[in-house]
Design a protein around this motif. Structure first.
Motif, PDB file in Angstrom:
ATOM      1  N   ALA A 159       0.865  -1.185   0.000  1.00 17.78           N
ATOM      2  CA  ALA A 159       0.000   0.000   0.000  1.00 17.78           C
ATOM      3  C   ALA A 159       0.905   1.240   0.000  1.00 17.78           C
ATOM      4  O   ALA A 159       2.031   1.184   0.494  1.00 17.78           O
ATOM      5  N   CYS A 162       3.372   2.402   2.958  1.00 21.70           N
ATOM      6  CA  CYS A 162       3.361   1.439   4.063  1.00 21.70           C
ATOM      7  C   CYS A 162       4.666   0.657   4.010  1.00 21.70           C
ATOM      8  O   CYS A 162       5.138   0.300   2.938  1.00 21.70           O
ATOM      9  N   CYS A 176      -1.586  -5.209   4.879  1.00 23.43           N
ATOM     10  CA  CYS A 176      -1.317  -5.456   6.291  1.00 23.43           C
ATOM     11  C   CYS A 176      -2.572  -5.248   7.131  1.00 23.43           C
ATOM     12  O   CYS A 176      -2.798  -5.953   8.105  1.00 23.43           O
ATOM     13  N   CYS A 180      -5.100  -0.183   5.022  1.00 21.22           N
ATOM     14  CA  CYS A 180      -4.233  -0.094   3.847  1.00 21.22           C
ATOM     15  C   CYS A 180      -5.013  -0.491   2.600  1.00 21.22           C
ATOM     16  O   CYS A 180      -4.851   0.127   1.549  1.00 21.22           O
TER      17      CYS A 180
HETATM   18 ZN   LIG Z   1       0.073  -1.712   4.985  1.00 21.79          ZN
END
Ligand SMILES: [Zn+2]
Length: 219
Positions: A159, A162, A176, A180
């Motif tokens: 993402a 991230c 995750c 995200c």
């Molecule tokens: Zn993430």
């Protein structure tokens, strides 16, 4: 004090890797926050066997020893997931990471217990106390994570902005956290909208390049 690092309910080694995270496009590191990993450890609570028995000085010792282990785990994770977000470790770094992990796990060994009339059972003998004993539980879980048969389920989250890792525990999981996933969908939506309508972006478009997961976000 409660840590601001994200805890995703992942295996302990993954939680440790994720003490480096992204917050409003800024890379943060729990070990350099005011309370350091000493403040992060209690957030794991009863998930870390023996943690509650450590004296304050032993917790500080554990936090200090977790840092090089985290470095080793992140190198192994980058290699295992073919992570494109960071430089991959070279052969020497990989060797050092493996050696560091094995050294941390060294106090633990499997034992068979079998009392006449009972059933045989596997238990783990820990030839260490205090910080070294607790450190070895992180290391043992990491060996299970990286040494599992078959392709690894560890994943890098791609993402936008991230930097976390997660274990792909079901077939459709790609991110995750759901947060995200939402950010990725918002970014796709925004791009489609921008590409087809070609309007100047309004001021309140969905955030398309990064809103961090809140601390303690659950999957
Ligand atoms: Zn993430």
């Amino acid at each position: 004090v409660v840590t601001s690092a994200p805890l995703l309910g992942e295996p302990l080694p993954v939680e440790l890797m994720n003490t480096i995270w992204m917050d409003r496009r800024r890379l943060r590191d729990a070990s350099t926050e005011p309370g350091g990993l000493v403040d992060w450890l209690p957030a794991l609570g009863p998930r870390v066997a023996g943690l509650d028995l450590l004296a304050a000085t032993e917790v500080a010792d554990l936090a200090r020893r977790l840092l090089p282990l985290r470095g080793a785990l992140r190198a192994l994770a980058a290699e295992a997931t073919a992570d494109t977000r960071w430089p991959r470790p070279d052969a020497a770094e990989l060797d050092r990471a493996v050696a560091g992990l094995n050294a941390a796990a060294a106090p633990r060994s499997p034992q068979l217990t079998w009392v006449a009339g009972g059933s045989p059972a596997r238990r783990t003998r820990v030839r260490a106390q205090g910080a070294a004993a607790v450190l070895s539980t992180f290391a043992e879980e990491a060996i299970e994570l990286f040494g599992a048969d078959g392709p690894t389920k560890l994943r890098a989250c791609y993402a936008p902005n991230c930097v976390l890792y997660f274990v792909k525990d079901h077939a459709r999981r790609e991110w995750c956290t759901p947060l995200c996933g939402n950010r990725v969908r918002a970014a796709r939506h925004y791009r489609r909208h921008r590409d087809t309508v070609r309007d100047p972006a309004p001021a309140d478009v969905p955030v398309h390049d990064g809103t961090p997961a809140p601390a303690g976000a659950k999957t």
